[in-house]
Design an enzyme around this catalytic site. Structure first.
Site, PDB file in Angstrom:
ATOM      1  N   CYS A 178     -46.664 -45.864  -5.929  1.00  0.00           N
ATOM      2  CA  CYS A 178     -46.641 -44.709  -4.912  1.00  0.00           C
ATOM      3  C   CYS A 178     -46.778 -43.353  -5.491  1.00  0.00           C
ATOM      4  CB  CYS A 178     -45.354 -45.020  -4.354  1.00  0.00           C
ATOM      5  SG  CYS A 178     -44.840 -43.783  -3.128  1.00  0.00           S
TER       6      CYS A 178
ATOM      7  N   ASP B 236     -42.636 -44.207  -7.866  1.00  0.00           N
ATOM      8  CA  ASP B 236     -43.089 -42.946  -7.133  1.00  0.00           C
ATOM      9  C   ASP B 236     -43.553 -41.985  -7.976  1.00  0.00           C
ATOM     10  OD1 ASP B 236     -43.838 -41.571  -4.850  1.00  0.00           O
ATOM     11  OD2 ASP B 236     -41.796 -41.501  -4.039  1.00  0.00           O
TER      12      ASP B 236
ATOM     13  N   ASP C  49     -47.870 -41.789   3.153  1.00  0.00           N
ATOM     14  CA  ASP C  49     -46.564 -41.245   3.848  1.00  0.00           C
ATOM     15  C   ASP C  49     -46.564 -41.327   5.227  1.00  0.00           C
ATOM     16  OD1 ASP C  49     -45.051 -41.225   1.700  1.00  0.00           O
ATOM     17  OD2 ASP C  49     -44.949 -39.133   1.471  1.00  0.00           O
TER      18      ASP C  49
ATOM     19  N   ASN D 273     -44.102 -37.774  -7.404  1.00  0.00           N
ATOM     20  CA  ASN D 273     -44.233 -36.942  -6.460  1.00  0.00           C
ATOM     21  C   ASN D 273     -44.886 -35.400  -6.765  1.00  0.00           C
ATOM     22  OD1 ASN D 273     -43.496 -38.372  -3.827  1.00  0.00           O
ATOM     23  ND2 ASN D 273     -41.784 -38.582  -4.908  1.00  0.00           N
TER      24      ASN D 273
END
Ligand code: DGJ
Length: 729
Positions: A525, A477, A547, A479
C-alpha cells in the site's frame, strides 16, 4: 518457436505464440532493432536495418557516422557519440566526459531464465521461457553490457533487462541506465498511459503522438499516484478487440521514465528505465550494475489481448505468494471506521459484529503503536500502545481469534516521525541533505534504507511483532514521497545512488519478510495506490488500489489498474456512505459488486452502519466465496466503459475452459427511453449452451457473443447487477 540465431543473416529471432522480435547485427557490430510485431511464420531478414542506405553506413563512409547513428534503429542507444535521440546509457569516464559506443561481442541462448540480483523479476521454467543474452563491449571505456531478453511463449511477453560491468581500469559513473528501447517505424501511433493523483490513480489517458518527446515519469522515489510505469503505443482506432498495441511495463517501484520520441525522420523511439534525474551510480573496476526488468507486450488483437497477456504473465511468472490462487480471507479494516480513535474494546466490538456477518479477518490499521493518536508522531517506535491496546497485542489477537477471526496488522516500516524516540536517538537515519532542514510530508521523514542498520532495525521491528502473536496478514504502507535526497551514511561520491539503494533496501526487507513468514498474506500500500506496480507484486499478491473506495471513482481506477494487473491483485473494499472522500451515496449492493472485482473486504464501522446494509453483508460474503476462484483465475474482458464512452460500465470474467462467465453491469446513469443495452460476451464456446444462473433462460455461446445479451431495463442511478452464465449442455 523460441529463440534462434540465423548466422548467415546475422539475425536473432525470438518467437512467442503470436509475436516475433528480430534483432540484427550491422557489419560494424552495432546491435540493431529490425522488427517486433505479429508472428512471422518463416525466417526474418534484416532489410529494415537500412544498411543499404549508404553513404550513411560507417563501414562505407565514416564521414557521416553521426548521421548513421542518428537514424539507425538500435536495440540499446548510447549517449554522447552522435545519436541525438534519447539515449539509454550515459557513462562518464574518469576525465569527466560522457560517451560510449557498444559493439557486439558474443551471445548466449538458453532455456529458462535467471532472477536479477536484489531486484524483483519474472521467472519461468525451462518449458515456459527462453533467454537470449547479447554481450556488447565498449573497449575504450572498458565496459561490458549484457542485453537480456526472455521470451515467454504462451503469454506473448518478452522481458528485457540490462547488466553493465566495468571490465577496465577507470572509475566510471553511470548517469543513465535504462532497461529497454524499441526503435520502430511509426504506424500513426497514439499513446496510452495511466495518470491521476491521490485517490484518483491510474485513469486511462490517450492521445496522438507528435514530433519530439512525450513521457510519463516519477522522480518521487516511488512509482507514484500521479504517473505509472506503463506506456502503450496503439494504432488509430485500437479498441478492446482490434488494433495493434505495443506496451511496456516496469518491474520496479522507484523513479522511472517511460518515453516515446518521434524523430525528425518520423520514426519512433520508446524507452523505459530508472529515471536519470538524481541518479548517478559509481562503477569501479570489476563492479556490476543490474538495471531492473521491463516487460514488453505486443498484441495484434487490441487492448483486451494485451490485458489478458499481462494478467496471465503476472499471475504465472511474477507473483510468488502462496495466496496467488488461494482464497484470501474476507477482511474488515478499521481505518475508515475509526481512524486513530480506537482501543481494544472498539476493535473487539467490530470483530464480534464482523463474525456474525461471515467476515473472516480483522485488520488493525494505523495508530496502534508508540503515542500515535494522529498522523504526526511515532513512526519508527513499533511498540504497542497499551493505553489503546489495553492488555497487549498477544491478548488482543487471542481474543479476536477466539471470536473466530484471523488478525492482521498495519505497518509503515520505511518511515520515521520527527516526533519519535527513534528520531531523537538517530536523527541521522532520516533521508536529508546535510545543513538543510528536510521537508516533512504528512509530518514524517523517510528512513535512509541505504544504511544497513536502519533497514535492519525497521525489519526487526516488524518481525518481532509478527513473532509475538499469530498474525495472518500485514498491510505494508508508505505514505510519503521522497525529497531532500541525501544520506549521512553514503559518501559524497555515492549520493546519486541513494534513490536506487533505497528501493533495493525496501526489496531486501520485503524479501526477508516473505522468506521468514512464508504463510503471511502481505498487502502492499502507499497512501492508497502510489506503489501499485509489478515490483511490489513480486512480494505481495495484492496491493491496496486507492484510498478512494467510492464505487464510482473505483470504476475508473479499477478499469485503469485492470488494464494491466490481474483482478486478484487489486485491493478493493466496500466502504461507508456518504463516501469519506467524495461524499457520494451509492447502493451497498453496487459497492459490493465493484469490490468483487478485486480482493474484496470491508472498510467501514460494521457496528454503526444501518441494519439494512449490515444485513446484506452475509449475502455479499457468500457471493465472494462463490465466485472468487473464477475472478482470481479467469480471463478478464472489458465489455463497456463508463469513463470512456457509455452511461454504464461492464466487465466479464470468463473461465479459461469457457464453462462459465460472470458479468458485472453497473448502470451509472439511468437513461429514459433507451433500448440499446446490449452487451457482447467474450470467451465462451460458440456451440455451448449457457443458462443464466437463477433463471431458466438458456442461450448459446454464439448468441451471447454475437447477438449479445440484452440487459433488462431498470430505473435508478449507480445500480448494478451480476449475471452468471453457466454452461449446461
Ligand atoms: C494510507 C492507506 O492507504 C490507508 O488505507 C490507511 O492505512 C492510512 N494510510 C493510514 O495512515
Amino acid at each position: 518457436m523460441g529463440i534462434s540465431y540465423i548466422e548467415k543473416k546475422k539475425i536473432f529471432q525470438m518467437d512467442t505464440e503470436n509475436t516475433t522480435y528480430l534483432i540484427g547485427l550491422s557489419p560494424e557490430g552495432y546491435v540493431g532493432h529490425i522488427y517486433y510485431g505479429r508472428r512471422l511464420k518463416g525466417e526474418g531478414s534484416n532489410y529494415l536495418l537500412r544498411m543499404n542506405e549508404a553513404p550513411y553506413t560507417p563501414s562505407v563512409n565514416q564521414r557521416e557516422k553521426s548521421s548513421f547513428l542518428d537514424f539507425f534503429p538500435t536495440e540499446y542507444p548510447t549517449g554522447g557519440i552522435g545519436d541525438y535521440r534519447e539515449s539509454c546509457l550515459d557513462v562518464r569516464n574518469e576525465r569527466g566526459s560522457i560517451g560510449s559506443e557498444l559493439f557486439f561481442k558474443s551471445y548466449h541462448i538458453r532455456k529458462g531464465k535467471d532472477g536479477l540480483e536484489g531486484l524483483p523479476a519474472s521467472f519461468g521454467s525451462e518449458k515456459d521461457v527462453e533467454t537470449l543474452e547479447i554481450l556488447c563491449e565498449d573497449s575504450i571505456l572498458g565496459l561490458a553490457v549484457t542485453l537480456s531478453y526472455s521470451a515467454f511463449e504462451k503469454c506473448d511477453i518478452i522481458t528485457r533487462s540490462v547488466k553493465v560491468k566495468n571490465i577496465g581500469e577507470q572509475h566510471l559513473k553511470l548517469e543513465k541506465v535504462y532497461s529497454a528501447c524499441l526503435d520502430m517505424d511509426n504506424k500513426e501511433f497514439e499513446m496510452l498511459t495511466l495518470a491521476g493523483s491521490w485517490a484518483r490513480e491510474r485513469c486511462i489517458q490517450r492521445g496522438k503522438i507528435r514530433f519530439g518527446k512525450q513521457l510519463v515519469s516519477s522522480v518521487k522515489g516511488e512509482s507514484s499516484h500521479q504517473e505509472h510505469p506503463f506506456m502503450a503505443l496503439v494504432t488509430e482506432g485500437t479498441a478492446q478487440e482490434t488494433g495493434e498495441v505495443y506496451a511496456m511495463n516496469f518491474i520496479y517501484s522507484g523513479n522511472f521514465i517511460a518515453q516515446t520520441e518521434m524523430s525528425q525522420f518520423g520514426n519512433i523511439r520508446m524507452v523505459m528505465g530508472i529515471h536519470s534525474d538524481y541518479f548517478c551510480w559509481n562503477l569501479r573496476p570489476g563492479e556490476t550494475f543490474q538495471a531492473p526488468e521491463a516487460v514488453l507486450a505486443y498484441s495484434a488483437e487490441g487492448l483486451g489481448r494485451m490485458t489478458r497477456n499481462f494478467h496471465d504473465f503476472y499471475r504465472e511468472h511474477l507473483i510468488r505468494s502462496p495466496y496467488k490462487y488461494g482464497k484470501r480471507p474476507v477482511l474488515i479494516n478499521n481505518w475508515e471506521a475509526t481512524y486513530f480513535d480506537f482501543d481494544s474494546e472498539k476493535l473487539l466490538g467490530i470483530a464480534r459484529e464482523a463474525k456474525k456477518a461471515g467476515i473472516e479477518m480483522l485488520v488493525m490499521d494505523d495508530g496502534w503503536f508508540g503515542k500515535r493518536n494522529f498522523d504526526d508522531s511515532s513512526l519508527g517506535d513499533w511498540t504497542v500502545n497499551e493505553e489503546k491496546i489495553t492488555s497487549g497485542l498477544p491478548d488482543l489477537v487471542e481474543k479476536v481469534n477466539k471470536i473466530g477471526l484471523k488478525f492482521g496488522i498495519w505497518f509503515e516500516p520505511e518511515m520515521i516521525s520527527p516526533d519519535s524516540e527513534l528520531y531523537r536517538k538517530h536523527p541521522d537515519w532520516a533521508i536529508q541533505i546535510a545543513g538543510r532542514c528536510p521537508s516533512q510530508s504528512r509530518a514524517q521523514y523517510v528512513l535512509d534504507l541505504s544504511r544497513p542498520e536502519a533497514a535492519d532495525y525497521a525489519y526487526r521491528c516488524v518481525a518481532d511483532i509478527l513473532n509475538s502473536a499469530p498474525i495472518a496478514y500485514v498491510k505494508w504502507d508508505m505514505n510519503r514521497q521522497l525529497c531532500d535526497i541525501g544520506s549521512s551514511y553514503l559518501d559524497k561520491e555515492s549520493q546519486g545512488e541513494l534513490l536506487h539503494r533505497y528501493m533495493l533496501g525496501v526489496y531486501r526487507m520485503q524479501e526477508r519478510l516473505v522468506q521468514e513468514f512464508p504463510d503471511l498474506l502481505l498487502e502492499n500500500c502507499s497512501g492508497g495506490g502510489a506503489r501499485f506496480d509489478p515490483g511490489m507484486l513480486y512480494y505481495s499478491p495484492q496491493i491496496w488500489c486507492s484510498d478512494d473506495v467510492d464505487a464510482l471513482e473505483r470504476l475508473k481506477i479499477q478499469e485503469g489498474t485492470a488494464l494491466i494487473y490481474p483482478l486478484s491483485s487489486i485491493g478493493a473494499h466496500v466502504g461507508d456512505c456518504p463516501n469519506h472522500i467524495v461524499g457520494r451515496n451509492t447502493p451497498f449492493e453496487t459497492r459490493g459488486h465493484v469490490a468483487l472485482a478485486g480482493t474484496f473486504g470491508y472498510e467501514l464501522d460494521i457496528t454503526k452502519i444501518g441494519e439494512e446494509e449490515r444485513g446484506q453483508i452475509p449475502g455479499q460474503v457468500e457471493i465472494y466465496h462463490k465466485y472468487q476462484e473464477l475472478v482470481q483465475k479467469g480471463d478478464y474482458y472489458r465489455l463497456a466503459s463508463w469513463s470512456m464512452e457509455k452511461p454504464y460500465d461492464c466487465w466479464e470474467v470468463a473461465a479459461k475452459d469457457a464453462s462459465c462467465a460472470l458479468v458485472t453491469y453497473i448502470q451509472v446513469l439511468a437513461q429514459p427511453n433507451m433500448h440499446s443495452r446490449v452487451i457482447y460476451l467474450r470467451g465462451l464456446e460458440d456451440g455451448g449452451q449457457y443458462r443464466l444462473e437463477g433463471t431458466e433462460e438458456v442461450y448459446s455461446g454464439e448468441e451471447l457473443m454475437k447477438c449479445g445479451y440484452l440487459i433488462p431495463s431498470e430505473k435508478g442511478d449507480f445500480r448494478s447487477w451480476l449475471y452468471c452464465f453457466i454452461r449446461c449442455d
